[in-house]
Design a protein around this motif. Structure first.
Motif, PDB file in Angstrom:
ATOM      1  N   TYR A   1      -0.929   6.212 -14.565  1.00  0.00           N
ATOM      2  CA  TYR A   1      -0.148   6.936 -13.555  1.00  0.00           C
ATOM      3  C   TYR A   1       0.991   6.037 -13.086  1.00  0.00           C
ATOM      4  O   TYR A   1       0.793   4.851 -12.832  1.00  0.00           O
ATOM      5  CB  TYR A   1      -1.027   7.353 -12.371  1.00  0.00           C
ATOM      6  N   THR A   2       2.182   6.578 -12.946  1.00  0.00           N
ATOM      7  CA  THR A   2       3.361   5.826 -12.547  1.00  0.00           C
ATOM      8  C   THR A   2       3.343   5.581 -11.044  1.00  0.00           C
ATOM      9  O   THR A   2       3.202   6.524 -10.267  1.00  0.00           O
ATOM     10  CB  THR A   2       4.638   6.603 -12.920  1.00  0.00           C
ATOM     11  N   GLY A   3       3.476   4.329 -10.643  1.00  0.00           N
ATOM     12  CA  GLY A   3       3.541   4.007  -9.214  1.00  0.00           C
ATOM     13  C   GLY A   3       2.285   4.359  -8.466  1.00  0.00           C
ATOM     14  O   GLY A   3       2.347   4.801  -7.325  1.00  0.00           O
ATOM     15  N   ASN A   4       1.136   4.169  -9.074  1.00  0.00           N
ATOM     16  CA  ASN A   4      -0.154   4.557  -8.487  1.00  0.00           C
ATOM     17  C   ASN A   4      -0.550   3.560  -7.404  1.00  0.00           C
ATOM     18  O   ASN A   4      -1.438   2.747  -7.579  1.00  0.00           O
ATOM     19  CB  ASN A   4      -1.213   4.627  -9.584  1.00  0.00           C
ATOM     20  N   GLN A   5       0.119   3.638  -6.270  1.00  0.00           N
ATOM     21  CA  GLN A   5      -0.080   2.682  -5.194  1.00  0.00           C
ATOM     22  C   GLN A   5      -0.712   3.336  -3.971  1.00  0.00           C
ATOM     23  O   GLN A   5      -0.757   4.548  -3.860  1.00  0.00           O
ATOM     24  CB  GLN A   5       1.268   2.081  -4.808  1.00  0.00           C
ATOM     25  N   LEU A   6      -1.172   2.510  -3.066  1.00  0.00           N
ATOM     26  CA  LEU A   6      -1.653   2.970  -1.773  1.00  0.00           C
ATOM     27  C   LEU A   6      -0.533   2.727  -0.775  1.00  0.00           C
ATOM     28  O   LEU A   6      -0.019   1.606  -0.676  1.00  0.00           O
ATOM     29  CB  LEU A   6      -2.914   2.216  -1.370  1.00  0.00           C
ATOM     30  N   VAL A   7      -0.140   3.775  -0.049  1.00  0.00           N
ATOM     31  CA  VAL A   7       0.925   3.680   0.946  1.00  0.00           C
ATOM     32  C   VAL A   7       0.315   3.947   2.315  1.00  0.00           C
ATOM     33  O   VAL A   7      -0.356   4.960   2.520  1.00  0.00           O
ATOM     34  CB  VAL A   7       2.053   4.702   0.660  1.00  0.00           C
ATOM     35  N   LYS A   8       0.547   3.036   3.256  1.00  0.00           N
ATOM     36  CA  LYS A   8       0.108   3.240   4.641  1.00  0.00           C
ATOM     37  C   LYS A   8       1.355   3.510   5.473  1.00  0.00           C
ATOM     38  O   LYS A   8       2.293   2.716   5.495  1.00  0.00           O
ATOM     39  CB  LYS A   8      -0.635   2.009   5.153  1.00  0.00           C
ATOM     40  N   ALA A   9       1.380   4.650   6.159  1.00  0.00           N
ATOM     41  CA  ALA A   9       2.502   5.017   7.024  1.00  0.00           C
ATOM     42  C   ALA A   9       1.966   5.290   8.427  1.00  0.00           C
ATOM     43  O   ALA A   9       0.770   5.507   8.617  1.00  0.00           O
ATOM     44  CB  ALA A   9       3.203   6.259   6.465  1.00  0.00           C
ATOM     45  N   GLY A  10       2.844   5.287   9.402  1.00  0.00           N
ATOM     46  CA  GLY A  10       2.456   5.592  10.774  1.00  0.00           C
ATOM     47  C   GLY A  10       2.157   4.347  11.584  1.00  0.00           C
ATOM     48  O   GLY A  10       1.945   3.254  11.045  1.00  0.00           O
ATOM     49  N   ALA A  11       2.112   4.523  12.927  1.00  0.00           N
ATOM     50  CA  ALA A  11       1.960   3.406  13.859  1.00  0.00           C
ATOM     51  C   ALA A  11       0.505   3.007  14.106  1.00  0.00           C
ATOM     52  O   ALA A  11       0.239   1.994  14.743  1.00  0.00           O
ATOM     53  CB  ALA A  11       2.617   3.764  15.192  1.00  0.00           C
ATOM     54  N   GLY A  12      -0.454   3.776  13.614  1.00  0.00           N
ATOM     55  CA  GLY A  12      -1.869   3.484  13.849  1.00  0.00           C
ATOM     56  C   GLY A  12      -2.382   2.349  12.977  1.00  0.00           C
ATOM     57  O   GLY A  12      -1.741   1.922  12.016  1.00  0.00           O
ATOM     58  N   VAL A  13      -3.582   1.874  13.327  1.00  0.00           N
ATOM     59  CA  VAL A  13      -4.226   0.778  12.602  1.00  0.00           C
ATOM     60  C   VAL A  13      -5.165   1.345  11.549  1.00  0.00           C
ATOM     61  O   VAL A  13      -6.036   2.165  11.853  1.00  0.00           O
ATOM     62  CB  VAL A  13      -5.022  -0.135  13.572  1.00  0.00           C
ATOM     63  N   MET A  14      -4.977   0.906  10.313  1.00  0.00           N
ATOM     64  CA  MET A  14      -5.847   1.276   9.195  1.00  0.00           C
ATOM     65  C   MET A  14      -6.487  -0.004   8.680  1.00  0.00           C
ATOM     66  O   MET A  14      -5.791  -0.954   8.331  1.00  0.00           O
ATOM     67  CB  MET A  14      -5.037   1.943   8.083  1.00  0.00           C
ATOM     68  N   ARG A  15      -7.818  -0.011   8.655  1.00  0.00           N
ATOM     69  CA  ARG A  15      -8.532  -1.179   8.128  1.00  0.00           C
ATOM     70  C   ARG A  15      -9.098  -0.848   6.758  1.00  0.00           C
ATOM     71  O   ARG A  15      -9.767   0.174   6.589  1.00  0.00           O
ATOM     72  CB  ARG A  15      -9.662  -1.598   9.065  1.00  0.00           C
ATOM     73  N   LEU A  16      -8.863  -1.724   5.782  1.00  0.00           N
ATOM     74  CA  LEU A  16      -9.454  -1.618   4.448  1.00  0.00           C
ATOM     75  C   LEU A  16     -10.536  -2.678   4.370  1.00  0.00           C
ATOM     76  O   LEU A  16     -10.247  -3.868   4.286  1.00  0.00           O
ATOM     77  CB  LEU A  16      -8.395  -1.850   3.362  1.00  0.00           C
ATOM     78  N   ALA A  17     -11.796  -2.263   4.403  1.00  0.00           N
ATOM     79  CA  ALA A  17     -12.897  -3.215   4.488  1.00  0.00           C
ATOM     80  C   ALA A  17     -13.796  -3.206   3.255  1.00  0.00           C
ATOM     81  O   ALA A  17     -14.773  -3.932   3.205  1.00  0.00           O
ATOM     82  CB  ALA A  17     -13.735  -2.934   5.740  1.00  0.00           C
ATOM     83  N   GLY A  18     -13.474  -2.382   2.243  1.00  0.00           N
ATOM     84  CA  GLY A  18     -14.280  -2.318   1.032  1.00  0.00           C
ATOM     85  C   GLY A  18     -13.891  -3.406   0.040  1.00  0.00           C
ATOM     86  O   GLY A  18     -12.862  -4.062   0.182  1.00  0.00           O
ATOM     87  N   ALA A  19     -14.715  -3.581  -0.974  1.00  0.00           N
ATOM     88  CA  ALA A  19     -14.434  -4.522  -2.072  1.00  0.00           C
ATOM     89  C   ALA A  19     -13.519  -3.807  -3.065  1.00  0.00           C
ATOM     90  O   ALA A  19     -13.946  -3.393  -4.142  1.00  0.00           O
ATOM     91  CB  ALA A  19     -15.730  -4.980  -2.726  1.00  0.00           C
ATOM     92  N   ASN A  20     -12.260  -3.655  -2.677  1.00  0.00           N
ATOM     93  CA  ASN A  20     -11.320  -2.829  -3.427  1.00  0.00           C
ATOM     94  C   ASN A  20     -10.995  -3.413  -4.794  1.00  0.00           C
ATOM     95  O   ASN A  20     -10.919  -4.622  -4.964  1.00  0.00           O
ATOM     96  CB  ASN A  20     -10.050  -2.616  -2.602  1.00  0.00           C
ATOM     97  N   THR A  21     -10.803  -2.504  -5.748  1.00  0.00           N
ATOM     98  CA  THR A  21     -10.550  -2.934  -7.121  1.00  0.00           C
ATOM     99  C   THR A  21      -9.195  -2.467  -7.644  1.00  0.00           C
ATOM    100  O   THR A  21      -8.859  -2.742  -8.788  1.00  0.00           O
ATOM    101  CB  THR A  21     -11.649  -2.409  -8.070  1.00  0.00           C
ATOM    102  N   PHE A  22      -8.398  -1.763  -6.825  1.00  0.00           N
ATOM    103  CA  PHE A  22      -7.115  -1.293  -7.347  1.00  0.00           C
ATOM    104  C   PHE A  22      -6.167  -2.480  -7.491  1.00  0.00           C
ATOM    105  O   PHE A  22      -6.140  -3.386  -6.661  1.00  0.00           O
ATOM    106  CB  PHE A  22      -6.516  -0.173  -6.487  1.00  0.00           C
ATOM    107  N   ALA A  23      -5.400  -2.482  -8.572  1.00  0.00           N
ATOM    108  CA  ALA A  23      -4.500  -3.591  -8.889  1.00  0.00           C
ATOM    109  C   ALA A  23      -3.046  -3.152  -8.814  1.00  0.00           C
ATOM    110  O   ALA A  23      -2.201  -3.666  -9.532  1.00  0.00           O
ATOM    111  CB  ALA A  23      -4.834  -4.152 -10.260  1.00  0.00           C
ATOM    112  N   TYR A  24      -2.776  -2.182  -7.965  1.00  0.00           N
ATOM    113  CA  TYR A  24      -1.426  -1.666  -7.800  1.00  0.00           C
ATOM    114  C   TYR A  24      -0.926  -2.067  -6.414  1.00  0.00           C
ATOM    115  O   TYR A  24      -1.705  -2.528  -5.577  1.00  0.00           O
ATOM    116  CB  TYR A  24      -1.433  -0.139  -7.947  1.00  0.00           C
ATOM    117  N   PRO A  25       0.366  -1.873  -6.148  1.00  0.00           N
ATOM    118  CA  PRO A  25       0.899  -2.306  -4.855  1.00  0.00           C
ATOM    119  C   PRO A  25       0.255  -1.584  -3.666  1.00  0.00           C
ATOM    120  O   PRO A  25      -0.171  -0.443  -3.763  1.00  0.00           O
ATOM    121  CB  PRO A  25       2.386  -1.931  -4.955  1.00  0.00           C
TER     122      PRO A  25
END
Length: 168
Positions: A141-165
């Motif tokens: 997939y082209t540009g298969n990234q995770l994008v966080k938008a907005g003023a709120g707080v998002m916590r990523l606490a898992g053992a993430n395996t994605f290797a994209y931006p």
């Protein structure tokens, strides 16, 4: 079947909007929300204080689906469960709330060009969107990234395996 309020009731989703308020919606079969991107899929999923519970290890595909969380939760019966964001415009919105919205247990898989956008509003909770799940990304997939938008707080606490931006 079953009496109102007895639990275990079955619904058939044939497209459009699906809302769960202060209760639990269990998905116990593969692609219960619809795999396709046509009118047969769930295009909007609203969880207001409610929980979407993935109860099968088969894929649950959100094809061009917007998930709206307001103090809502997505959970699963095991870490072998998988929730796929698929086909190009699937997204997550976390709206301001006194309690955090959470995504836990189920693996989140990014499967769409241009990635998945998580828009998080700033609410009363210290953490507005708490993602405890593993996030992975499928190749091809082209540009298969995770994008966080907005003023709120998002916590990523898992053992993430994605290797994209990760774009914040």
């Amino acid at each position: 079947g079953g009496a109102p309020g007895a639990g275990g009731r079955r619904i058939r989703v044939t497209g459009g909007e699906l809302s769960q308020i202060n209760g639990t919606l269990r998905l116990s079969t593969q692609d219960a929300t619809g795999y396709a991107t046509d009118a047969t899929r769930v295009s909007t999923l609203n969880l207001t204080g409610g929980t979407l519970y993935v109860n099968t290890t088969d894929n649950q595909t959100l094809g061009n689906c917007t998930v709206n969380l307001t103090g809502g939760a997505i959970a699963a019966s095991s870490t072998s469960c998988n929730l796929d964001f698929y086909q190009g415009s699937s997204a997550v919105n976390s709206y301001a709330s006194a309690v955090a919205s959470t995504i836990s247990t189920t693996k989140l898989n990014l499967r769409q060009d241009n990635g998945v956008t998580f828009t998080v509003e700033d609410g009363a909770a210290d953490i507005d969107l708490d993602v405890l799940s593993v996030i992975s990304a499928s190749s091809g997939y082209t540009g298969n990234q995770l994008v966080k938008a907005g003023a709120g707080v998002m916590r990523l606490a898992g053992a993430n395996t994605f290797a994209y931006p990760l774009n914040v």
